[in-house]
Scaffold this motif. Structure first.
Motif, PDB file in Angstrom:
ATOM      1  N   ASP A   1       0.828  -1.203   0.000  1.00 26.06           N
ATOM      2  CA  ASP A   1       0.000   0.000   0.000  1.00 26.06           C
ATOM      3  C   ASP A   1       0.868   1.260   0.000  1.00 26.06           C
ATOM      4  O   ASP A   1       0.529   2.277  -0.600  1.00 26.06           O
ATOM      5  N   ILE A   2       1.992   1.163   0.701  1.00 22.14           N
ATOM      6  CA  ILE A   2       2.906   2.318   0.730  1.00 22.14           C
ATOM      7  C   ILE A   2       3.567   2.456  -0.628  1.00 22.14           C
ATOM      8  O   ILE A   2       3.657   3.541  -1.204  1.00 22.14           O
ATOM      9  N   ASP A   3       4.002   1.313  -1.157  1.00 16.18           N
ATOM     10  CA  ASP A   3       4.736   1.332  -2.428  1.00 16.18           C
ATOM     11  C   ASP A   3       3.861   1.846  -3.577  1.00 16.18           C
ATOM     12  O   ASP A   3       4.364   2.409  -4.550  1.00 16.18           O
ATOM     13  N   ALA A   4       2.538   1.688  -3.427  1.00 20.16           N
ATOM     14  CA  ALA A   4       1.627   2.185  -4.473  1.00 20.16           C
ATOM     15  C   ALA A   4       1.788   3.692  -4.661  1.00 20.16           C
ATOM     16  O   ALA A   4       1.399   4.248  -5.686  1.00 20.16           O
ATOM     17  N   HIS A   5       2.367   4.369  -3.662  1.00 25.05           N
ATOM     18  CA  HIS A   5       2.523   5.823  -3.754  1.00 25.05           C
ATOM     19  C   HIS A   5       3.938   6.233  -4.140  1.00 25.05           C
ATOM     20  O   HIS A   5       4.267   7.424  -4.095  1.00 25.05           O
ATOM     21  N   ALA A   6       4.757   5.252  -4.504  1.00 24.58           N
ATOM     22  CA  ALA A   6       6.142   5.569  -4.890  1.00 24.58           C
ATOM     23  C   ALA A   6       6.127   6.531  -6.067  1.00 24.58           C
ATOM     24  O   ALA A   6       5.319   6.402  -6.982  1.00 24.58           O
ATOM     25  N   GLY A   7       6.993   7.519  -6.017  1.00 23.05           N
ATOM     26  CA  GLY A   7       7.154   8.444  -7.130  1.00 23.05           C
ATOM     27  C   GLY A   7       6.053   9.472  -7.279  1.00 23.05           C
ATOM     28  O   GLY A   7       6.020  10.217  -8.258  1.00 23.05           O
ATOM     29  N   SER A   8       5.130   9.545  -6.296  1.00 24.08           N
ATOM     30  CA  SER A   8       3.990  10.444  -6.494  1.00 24.08           C
ATOM     31  C   SER A   8       4.190  11.840  -5.917  1.00 24.08           C
ATOM     32  O   SER A   8       3.603  12.799  -6.413  1.00 24.08           O
ATOM     33  N   SER A   9       4.975  11.978  -4.876  1.00 25.32           N
ATOM     34  CA  SER A   9       5.165  13.304  -4.276  1.00 25.32           C
ATOM     35  C   SER A   9       6.393  13.275  -3.366  1.00 25.32           C
ATOM     36  O   SER A   9       6.969  12.211  -3.114  1.00 25.32           O
ATOM     37  N   ARG A  10       6.779  14.414  -2.825  1.00 23.52           N
ATOM     38  CA  ARG A  10       7.944  14.469  -1.941  1.00 23.52           C
ATOM     39  C   ARG A  10       7.545  14.311  -0.479  1.00 23.52           C
ATOM     40  O   ARG A  10       8.377  14.208   0.408  1.00 23.52           O
ATOM     41  N   ILE A  11       6.258  14.351  -0.202  1.00 28.98           N
ATOM     42  CA  ILE A  11       5.800  14.416   1.186  1.00 28.98           C
ATOM     43  C   ILE A  11       6.086  13.151   2.011  1.00 28.98           C
ATOM     44  O   ILE A  11       6.338  13.249   3.210  1.00 28.98           O
ATOM     45  N   PRO A  12       6.075  11.926   1.430  1.00 30.59           N
ATOM     46  CA  PRO A  12       6.267  10.742   2.264  1.00 30.59           C
ATOM     47  C   PRO A  12       7.478  10.807   3.190  1.00 30.59           C
ATOM     48  O   PRO A  12       7.446  10.280   4.301  1.00 30.59           O
ATOM     49  N   ILE A  13       8.552  11.484   2.777  1.00 31.41           N
ATOM     50  CA  ILE A  13       9.750  11.533   3.631  1.00 31.41           C
ATOM     51  C   ILE A  13       9.439  12.236   4.955  1.00 31.41           C
ATOM     52  O   ILE A  13      10.106  11.999   5.970  1.00 31.41           O
ATOM     53  N   LEU A  14       8.392  13.076   4.959  1.00 32.46           N
ATOM     54  CA  LEU A  14       8.053  13.796   6.193  1.00 32.46           C
ATOM     55  C   LEU A  14       7.215  12.953   7.152  1.00 32.46           C
ATOM     56  O   LEU A  14       6.908  13.381   8.256  1.00 32.46           O
ATOM     57  N   PHE A  15       6.835  11.762   6.729  1.00 34.18           N
ATOM     58  CA  PHE A  15       6.093  10.862   7.625  1.00 34.18           C
ATOM     59  C   PHE A  15       7.019  10.236   8.678  1.00 34.18           C
ATOM     60  O   PHE A  15       6.544   9.633   9.641  1.00 34.18           O
ATOM     61  N   CYS A  16       8.354  10.336   8.464  1.00 35.74           N
ATOM     62  CA  CYS A  16       9.300   9.594   9.317  1.00 35.74           C
ATOM     63  C   CYS A  16       9.110   9.890  10.797  1.00 35.74           C
ATOM     64  O   CYS A  16       8.858   8.980  11.592  1.00 35.74           O
ATOM     65  N   GLY A  17       9.281  11.154  11.189  1.00 36.20           N
ATOM     66  CA  GLY A  17       9.205  11.516  12.612  1.00 36.20           C
ATOM     67  C   GLY A  17       7.876  11.088  13.220  1.00 36.20           C
ATOM     68  O   GLY A  17       7.848  10.325  14.209  1.00 36.20           O
ATOM     69  N   PRO A  18       6.735  11.532  12.653  1.00 41.17           N
ATOM     70  CA  PRO A  18       5.443  11.153  13.225  1.00 41.17           C
ATOM     71  C   PRO A  18       5.249   9.635  13.322  1.00 41.17           C
ATOM     72  O   PRO A  18       4.791   9.129  14.340  1.00 41.17           O
ATOM     73  N   LEU A  19       5.660   8.884  12.295  1.00 41.91           N
ATOM     74  CA  LEU A  19       5.464   7.429  12.358  1.00 41.91           C
ATOM     75  C   LEU A  19       6.380   6.788  13.397  1.00 41.91           C
ATOM     76  O   LEU A  19       5.984   5.858  14.101  1.00 41.91           O
ATOM     77  N   LEU A  20       7.605   7.316  13.512  1.00 41.42           N
ATOM     78  CA  LEU A  20       8.514   6.762  14.535  1.00 41.42           C
ATOM     79  C   LEU A  20       7.927   6.996  15.918  1.00 41.42           C
ATOM     80  O   LEU A  20       7.980   6.119  16.782  1.00 41.42           O
ATOM     81  N   HIS A  21       7.349   8.192  16.137  1.00 39.64           N
ATOM     82  CA  HIS A  21       6.745   8.462  17.446  1.00 39.64           C
ATOM     83  C   HIS A  21       5.523   7.580  17.694  1.00 39.64           C
ATOM     84  O   HIS A  21       5.309   7.105  18.798  1.00 39.64           O
ATOM     85  N   ARG A  22       4.733   7.387  16.639  1.00 38.91           N
ATOM     86  CA  ARG A  22       3.482   6.636  16.843  1.00 38.91           C
ATOM     87  C   ARG A  22       3.682   5.122  16.813  1.00 38.91           C
ATOM     88  O   ARG A  22       3.013   4.394  17.537  1.00 38.91           O
ATOM     89  N   LEU A  23       4.585   4.643  15.940  1.00 38.38           N
ATOM     90  CA  LEU A  23       4.666   3.192  15.706  1.00 38.38           C
ATOM     91  C   LEU A  23       6.052   2.593  15.937  1.00 38.38           C
ATOM     92  O   LEU A  23       6.202   1.378  15.912  1.00 38.38           O
ATOM     93  N   GLY A  24       7.053   3.461  16.076  1.00 41.67           N
ATOM     94  CA  GLY A  24       8.418   2.959  16.284  1.00 41.67           C
ATOM     95  C   GLY A  24       9.120   2.582  14.991  1.00 41.67           C
ATOM     96  O   GLY A  24      10.285   2.188  15.005  1.00 41.67           O
ATOM     97  N   GLU A  25       8.428   2.686  13.875  1.00 38.29           N
ATOM     98  CA  GLU A  25       9.093   2.416  12.594  1.00 38.29           C
ATOM     99  C   GLU A  25       8.385   3.174  11.466  1.00 38.29           C
ATOM    100  O   GLU A  25       7.217   3.554  11.589  1.00 38.29           O
ATOM    101  N   ALA A  26       9.126   3.395  10.397  1.00 37.73           N
ATOM    102  CA  ALA A  26       8.544   4.070   9.231  1.00 37.73           C
ATOM    103  C   ALA A  26       9.101   3.437   7.970  1.00 37.73           C
ATOM    104  O   ALA A  26      10.302   3.153   7.887  1.00 37.73           O
ATOM    105  N   ILE A  27       8.210   3.196   7.003  1.00 38.41           N
ATOM    106  CA  ILE A  27       8.674   2.710   5.694  1.00 38.41           C
ATOM    107  C   ILE A  27       8.306   3.799   4.689  1.00 38.41           C
ATOM    108  O   ILE A  27       7.147   4.203   4.602  1.00 38.41           O
ATOM    109  N   ILE A  28       9.308   4.275   3.991  1.00 40.13           N
ATOM    110  CA  ILE A  28       9.104   5.428   3.105  1.00 40.13           C
ATOM    111  C   ILE A  28       9.328   4.999   1.653  1.00 40.13           C
ATOM    112  O   ILE A  28      10.418   4.502   1.310  1.00 40.13           O
ATOM    113  N   PRO A  29       8.316   5.210   0.790  1.00 42.05           N
ATOM    114  CA  PRO A  29       8.500   4.817  -0.624  1.00 42.05           C
ATOM    115  C   PRO A  29       9.443   5.789  -1.338  1.00 42.05           C
ATOM    116  O   PRO A  29       9.764   6.857  -0.799  1.00 42.05           O
TER     117      PRO A  29
END
Ligand SMILES: CC(=O)N[C@H]1[C@@H](OP(=O)(O)OP(=O)(O)OC[C@H]2O[C@@H](n3ccc(=O)[nH]c3=O)[C@H](O)[C@@H]2O)O[C@H](CO)[C@@H](O)[C@@H]1O
Ligand SMILES: C=C(OP(=O)(O)O)C(=O)O
Length: 441
Positions: free
Chosen positions: A91-119
């Motif tokens: 589901d994450i990979d489906a958004h590969a190449g679509s925008s620059r924003i996914p890289i900004l999910f890192c901090g919030p996902l690390l705080h919420r889930l302890g890990e982040a996968i960025i396409p």
């Protein structure tokens, strides 16, 4: 020409006249949506434009369990992150190449889930656009970065801790990365040489509403005191100063008169100075700004793009089209992206006279000087433009081609127009409201 791309035909030569409205800024709305992920309660964002980047970020939030309700017409988006969960890689990979924003999910996902996968990231191809600052920032907070085949996998085995960070260049994205990570990191973070774009100030306002403690000094230093919890926010996004400036340039090139409702003087001050120096007419009101061609010849200028409060790089491409109509030699020095002048080739096919150079012309020496990047342009005008068959290269380059086509004699065929939907809300409807003649094949 690529026949698979949608084609948009424009008959130029009609002045754009009338009124259009700009809503929230693409470069804030998408980040404020990511910020909602940090809250324990729902957030409501208003003045949200109907652009593709908003849709993409909304889908990415959804795959992470955020409940989204959206009133597209009213421009309201409600995001409930009460049940944030790990997303499936596909589901994450489906958004590969679509925008620059996914890289900004890192901090919030690390705080919420302890890990982040960025396409893999998308966005405009206007330079190499590395993410080394982002990854360095995350490592500084204690994150562990692992580059994998399907994107980047990031964890924080020992949590995220406040730190001191100095950016080599005041990158907008890296500054946002620091903000979105530091607000809930343990302890104090001090960021020096931060970007201070209006969209960043608005993101700080959003985070403060959520409970963050952030101070911005006048010397590009941002201090963030991490807090344990953040709540939701209610916020009205600041207006899109890039879209407003793009319509201003369209008014000038077509000898038109356009009232841009929602355009805000404060965030556009640097653009307004340049627009006035070129000879454009304007009336600034609380409700918006009227941009018009005063009927007298436009003047050539020298301008260089820079980080805020300098002349924004995203204004550069529409302005170059306006400068093809100015009397004399204009110089544009692009200092933010190394490869943002390629779009001028098609303008030359339409009758413009623009030469690009590797040297830093007309301003200070920049990071790209003495390297193999054509990042300075010399524009000789005025030149009558004529219709041509062109392909949209990137978001702002695409809108610039539209402006050129609207100002040109005859019909232009523009391929790949859909790319413009990434950042210009309802541009077809707006063109119709302003009296443009166009059709989609
Ligand atoms: C979605 C969004 O908000 N996009 C905006 C954001 O892009 P974005 O945040 O990607 O732009 P940055 O400010 O980060 O980039 C500026 C410069 O820094 C370089 N750099 C950046 C990050 C990094 O890790 N390493 C690195 O070398 C870039 O290649 C570029 O030369 O700010 C740009 C500059 O105002 C705007 O043109 C974009 O419209
Ligand atoms: C370069 C731009 O955007 P992005 O960073 O989303 O590619 C832009 O908006 O002009």
């Amino acid at each position: 020409m690529n026949d698979a791309l949608s084609t948009f035909s424009v008959r130029g030569g009609r002045p754009l006249k009338g009124e259009i409205t700009v809503r929230g800024a693409k470069n804030l709305v998408s980040k404020a949506m990511v910020a909602a992920l940090l809250g324990e309660g729902p957030s409501v964002l208003r003045s949200v434009p109907d652009i593709r980047d908003v849709q993409i970020v909304g889908e990415l939030l959804k795959v992470h369990g955020v409940k989204i309700e959206r009133d597209v017409v009213g421009g309201v988006i409600r995001m409930d992150p009460s049940n944030v969960e790990k997303a499936h890689v596909v589901d994450i990979d489906a958004h590969a190449g679509s925008s620059r924003i996914p890289i900004l999910f890192c901090g919030p996902l690390l705080h919420r889930l302890g890990e982040a996968i960025i396409p893999d990231l998308g966005g405009c191809r206007i330079g190499d656009r590395p993410i080394n600052y982002h990854l360095d920032v995350l490592r500084n907070f204690g994150a562990v970065v692992d580059k994998r085949e399907l994107g980047i996998y990031i964890t924080a085995p020992n949590g995220l801790k406040g730190t001191k960070i100095h950016l080599e260049y005041p990158s907008v994205g890296a500054t946002e990365q620091v903000l979105l990570t530091a607000v809930r990191a343990e302890g104090v973070t001090e960021l020096t040489n931060a970007a201070v774009e209006p969209e960043i100030e608005d993101l700080i306002a959003v985070l403060q509403k959520m409970g963050a403690i952030i101070s911005l000094q006048t010397d590009r230093t941002i201090t963030i005191e991490g807090v344990e919890r953040l709540g939701g926010y209610e916020h009205v996004a600041l207006p899109d100063r890039i879209e407003a400036a793009s319509w201003a340039c369209a008014a000038l090139v077509t000898q038109g008169d356009v009232f841009v409702r929602g355009a805000s003087q404060k965030e556009m001050a640097t653009f307004l100075n340049i627009f006035r120096k070129v000879g454009g007419g304007m009336d600034i009101t609380e409700a918006g700004i009227r941009f018009f061609h005063p009927g007298t010849p436009l003047k050539a200028i020298a301008v260089e793009t820079d980080v805020h409060p300098g002349f924004m790089t995203d204004w550069q491409q529409p302005l170059v089209v306006a400068l093809t109509q100015a009397e004399g030699i204009s110089i544009v020095h692009e200092t933010v992206y190394e490869n943002r002048l390629g779009f001028t080739e098609a303008l030359n096919d339409m009758g413009a006279r623009i030469q690009v150079y590797r040297e830093c012309l007309g301003g200070s020496r920049c990071r790209f000087g003495r390297r193999n990047f054509n990042h300075s342009a010399v524009i000789s005008g005025p030149k009558d433009l004529h219709g041509a068959e062109i392909t949209v290269p990137d978001l702002r380059g695409g809108f610039s081609y539209l402006i050129a086509a609207l100002g040109a004699e005859g019909v232009s065929k523009i391929h790949g127009i859909d790319l413009i939907d990434r950042g210009y809300e309802s541009f077809r409807e707006k063109l119709t409201a302003l009296g443009a003649e166009f059709w989609e094949d």
